[in-house]
Design a protein around this motif. Structure first.
Motif, PDB file in Angstrom:
ATOM      1  N   TYR A  13      -7.894 -41.711 -29.669  1.00  0.00           N
ATOM      2  CA  TYR A  13      -7.163 -40.877 -30.620  1.00  0.00           C
ATOM      3  C   TYR A  13      -6.146 -41.728 -31.377  1.00  0.00           C
ATOM      4  O   TYR A  13      -5.796 -42.836 -30.966  1.00  0.00           O
ATOM      5  CB  TYR A  13      -6.446 -39.729 -29.912  1.00  0.00           C
ATOM      6  CG  TYR A  13      -5.394 -40.165 -28.919  1.00  0.00           C
ATOM      7  CD1 TYR A  13      -4.074 -40.363 -29.300  1.00  0.00           C
ATOM      8  CD2 TYR A  13      -5.723 -40.392 -27.575  1.00  0.00           C
ATOM      9  CE1 TYR A  13      -3.110 -40.776 -28.397  1.00  0.00           C
ATOM     10  CE2 TYR A  13      -4.766 -40.801 -26.664  1.00  0.00           C
ATOM     11  CZ  TYR A  13      -3.465 -40.991 -27.074  1.00  0.00           C
ATOM     12  OH  TYR A  13      -2.518 -41.399 -26.179  1.00  0.00           O
ATOM     13  N   ARG A  19      -4.697 -33.787 -38.402  1.00  0.00           N
ATOM     14  CA  ARG A  19      -4.532 -32.888 -39.553  1.00  0.00           C
ATOM     15  C   ARG A  19      -3.144 -32.264 -39.537  1.00  0.00           C
ATOM     16  O   ARG A  19      -2.627 -31.888 -38.490  1.00  0.00           O
ATOM     17  CB  ARG A  19      -5.580 -31.771 -39.525  1.00  0.00           C
ATOM     18  CG  ARG A  19      -6.959 -32.190 -39.958  1.00  0.00           C
ATOM     19  CD  ARG A  19      -7.912 -31.004 -39.945  1.00  0.00           C
ATOM     20  NE  ARG A  19      -7.447 -29.918 -40.798  1.00  0.00           N
ATOM     21  CZ  ARG A  19      -8.117 -28.767 -40.975  1.00  0.00           C
ATOM     22  NH1 ARG A  19      -9.255 -28.564 -40.334  1.00  0.00           N
ATOM     23  NH2 ARG A  19      -7.644 -27.839 -41.769  1.00  0.00           N
ATOM     24  N   VAL A  32     -12.202 -24.290 -38.281  1.00  0.00           N
ATOM     25  CA  VAL A  32     -13.294 -25.216 -38.003  1.00  0.00           C
ATOM     26  C   VAL A  32     -14.601 -24.424 -37.981  1.00  0.00           C
ATOM     27  O   VAL A  32     -14.623 -23.216 -38.209  1.00  0.00           O
ATOM     28  CB  VAL A  32     -13.100 -25.954 -36.654  1.00  0.00           C
ATOM     29  CG1 VAL A  32     -11.842 -26.808 -36.690  1.00  0.00           C
ATOM     30  CG2 VAL A  32     -13.023 -24.970 -35.512  1.00  0.00           C
ATOM     31  N   GLU A  33     -15.676 -25.128 -37.677  1.00  0.00           N
ATOM     32  CA  GLU A  33     -16.993 -24.474 -37.693  1.00  0.00           C
ATOM     33  C   GLU A  33     -17.264 -23.638 -36.451  1.00  0.00           C
ATOM     34  O   GLU A  33     -18.274 -22.916 -36.407  1.00  0.00           O
ATOM     35  CB  GLU A  33     -18.095 -25.527 -37.837  1.00  0.00           C
ATOM     36  CG  GLU A  33     -18.254 -26.465 -36.660  1.00  0.00           C
ATOM     37  CD  GLU A  33     -17.302 -27.648 -36.703  1.00  0.00           C
ATOM     38  OE1 GLU A  33     -17.490 -28.574 -35.901  1.00  0.00           O
ATOM     39  OE2 GLU A  33     -16.382 -27.649 -37.538  1.00  0.00           O
ATOM     40  N   GLN A 158     -10.878 -37.746 -30.611  1.00  0.00           N
ATOM     41  CA  GLN A 158     -10.385 -37.269 -31.906  1.00  0.00           C
ATOM     42  C   GLN A 158     -11.499 -37.312 -32.933  1.00  0.00           C
ATOM     43  O   GLN A 158     -12.115 -38.348 -33.150  1.00  0.00           O
ATOM     44  CB  GLN A 158      -9.206 -38.131 -32.364  1.00  0.00           C
ATOM     45  CG  GLN A 158      -8.556 -37.644 -33.654  1.00  0.00           C
ATOM     46  CD  GLN A 158      -7.213 -38.296 -33.885  1.00  0.00           C
ATOM     47  OE1 GLN A 158      -6.422 -38.460 -32.952  1.00  0.00           O
ATOM     48  NE2 GLN A 158      -6.931 -38.665 -35.122  1.00  0.00           N
ATOM     49  N   GLN A 159     -11.760 -36.164 -33.552  1.00  0.00           N
ATOM     50  CA  GLN A 159     -12.789 -36.064 -34.586  1.00  0.00           C
ATOM     51  C   GLN A 159     -12.241 -35.245 -35.748  1.00  0.00           C
ATOM     52  O   GLN A 159     -11.723 -34.147 -35.551  1.00  0.00           O
ATOM     53  CB  GLN A 159     -14.047 -35.386 -34.042  1.00  0.00           C
ATOM     54  CG  GLN A 159     -14.740 -36.136 -32.918  1.00  0.00           C
ATOM     55  CD  GLN A 159     -16.006 -35.441 -32.470  1.00  0.00           C
ATOM     56  OE1 GLN A 159     -16.648 -34.729 -33.234  1.00  0.00           O
ATOM     57  NE2 GLN A 159     -16.379 -35.634 -31.222  1.00  0.00           N
ATOM     58  N   TRP A 160     -12.379 -35.782 -36.954  1.00  0.00           N
ATOM     59  CA  TRP A 160     -11.962 -35.071 -38.163  1.00  0.00           C
ATOM     60  C   TRP A 160     -10.523 -34.566 -38.065  1.00  0.00           C
ATOM     61  O   TRP A 160     -10.192 -33.472 -38.510  1.00  0.00           O
ATOM     62  CB  TRP A 160     -12.910 -33.906 -38.457  1.00  0.00           C
ATOM     63  CG  TRP A 160     -14.338 -34.322 -38.491  1.00  0.00           C
ATOM     64  CD1 TRP A 160     -14.939 -35.130 -39.429  1.00  0.00           C
ATOM     65  CD2 TRP A 160     -15.346 -34.013 -37.540  1.00  0.00           C
ATOM     66  NE1 TRP A 160     -16.258 -35.325 -39.108  1.00  0.00           N
ATOM     67  CE2 TRP A 160     -16.542 -34.644 -37.953  1.00  0.00           C
ATOM     68  CE3 TRP A 160     -15.361 -33.250 -36.375  1.00  0.00           C
ATOM     69  CZ2 TRP A 160     -17.721 -34.546 -37.236  1.00  0.00           C
ATOM     70  CZ3 TRP A 160     -16.534 -33.141 -35.664  1.00  0.00           C
ATOM     71  CH2 TRP A 160     -17.698 -33.787 -36.097  1.00  0.00           C
ATOM     72  N   GLY A 161      -9.666 -35.384 -37.460  1.00  0.00           N
ATOM     73  CA  GLY A 161      -8.257 -35.041 -37.384  1.00  0.00           C
ATOM     74  C   GLY A 161      -7.897 -34.015 -36.338  1.00  0.00           C
ATOM     75  O   GLY A 161      -6.780 -33.490 -36.333  1.00  0.00           O
ATOM     76  N   ARG A 162      -8.815 -33.720 -35.427  1.00  0.00           N
ATOM     77  CA  ARG A 162      -8.541 -32.747 -34.366  1.00  0.00           C
ATOM     78  C   ARG A 162      -9.015 -33.317 -33.037  1.00  0.00           C
ATOM     79  O   ARG A 162      -9.793 -34.262 -33.005  1.00  0.00           O
ATOM     80  CB  ARG A 162      -9.228 -31.416 -34.681  1.00  0.00           C
ATOM     81  CG  ARG A 162     -10.739 -31.508 -34.721  1.00  0.00           C
ATOM     82  CD  ARG A 162     -11.349 -30.391 -35.543  1.00  0.00           C
ATOM     83  NE  ARG A 162     -12.785 -30.299 -35.339  1.00  0.00           N
ATOM     84  CZ  ARG A 162     -13.641 -29.871 -36.239  1.00  0.00           C
ATOM     85  NH1 ARG A 162     -13.211 -29.483 -37.425  1.00  0.00           N
ATOM     86  NH2 ARG A 162     -14.931 -29.797 -35.983  1.00  0.00           N
TER      87      ARG A 162
END
Length: 209
Positions: A13, A19, A32-33, A158-162
């Motif tokens: 991370y 984000r 998110v999705e 950590q992925q896509w700021g989360r």
């Protein structure tokens, strides 16, 4: 027994990459999705304490079970015995999986935005490969959560700021929930993130649709 999964625990991370654009509206509606996850709002620490205590009792029974998935065995037993008791139990978990419900509620009470949880399991009803909880903390809370995760043998991805917090078994994530609860005063002392202001009102508005 409580299922264990073969996953390497790492801590990957970067606090500056988190984000920072969340608002009360986006947190309430889902940002998110993972749209099947319901926002837990800002629960009281008393709710967290109750949830973790109930979860601990189930995990203790599951650990003593000889079934490959003792948690599933315990829940099936409760469900078959009394539908109302089962519904009340799951309501205390906000209908999240046992083993990740407590830490999800604890992180939410600490004012970190949760967005996903799955205990994984031996059946095909779970979509995560191993127990996982999604959360988006601010940098100050993230530093504390990362330290507690390391002590609890939980990983941070950590992925896509989360963040996705994960573990080999739900027992470690339950321990993380207990650790967050134990630091409640420290979390409460931090400035509230911007999205916390007006979140409850947004959740009421969303529930009307």
């Amino acid at each position: 027994m409580i299922p264990e999964f073969d996953v390497e625990i790492v801590h990957d991370y970067e606090l500056v990459g988190l984000r920072t654009d969340l608002t009360a509206e986006t947190v309430a509606a889902g940002f998110v999705e993972h749209h099947d996850y319901q926002c837990l709002g800002l629960p009281r620490w008393e709710e967290v304490t109750d949830c973790l205590a109930r979860e601990a009792r189930i995990l203790e029974r599951a650990a003593r079970s000889g079934a490959p998935d003792g948690i599933e065995e315990v829940l099936t037993e409760v469900h078959e015995r009394d539908d109302v008791e089962f519904a009340e139990l799951m309501s205390a978990f906000n209908w999240n999986d046992v083993g990740v419900a407590g830490v999800s509620l604890a992180l939410s009470a600490a004012k970190a935005a949760t967005f996903y949880s799955c205990s994984s399991g031996l059946g095909k009803t779970h979509h995560a490969k191993y127990p996982t909880v999604g959360v988006l903390p601010d940098a100050q809370r993230a530093a504390m959560i990362a330290d507690l995760a390391k002590r609890s043998d939980c990983g941070v991805d950590q992925q896509w700021g989360r963040w996705y917090l994960y573990a080999r078994s739900v027992s470690a994530l339950h321990d993380l929930g207990q650790a967050v609860l134990g630091c409640r005063e420290a979390f409460d002392a931090l400035p509230a993130p911007a999205w916390a202001e007006g979140l409850e009102e947004e959740l009421e508005r969303v529930s009307e649709y």
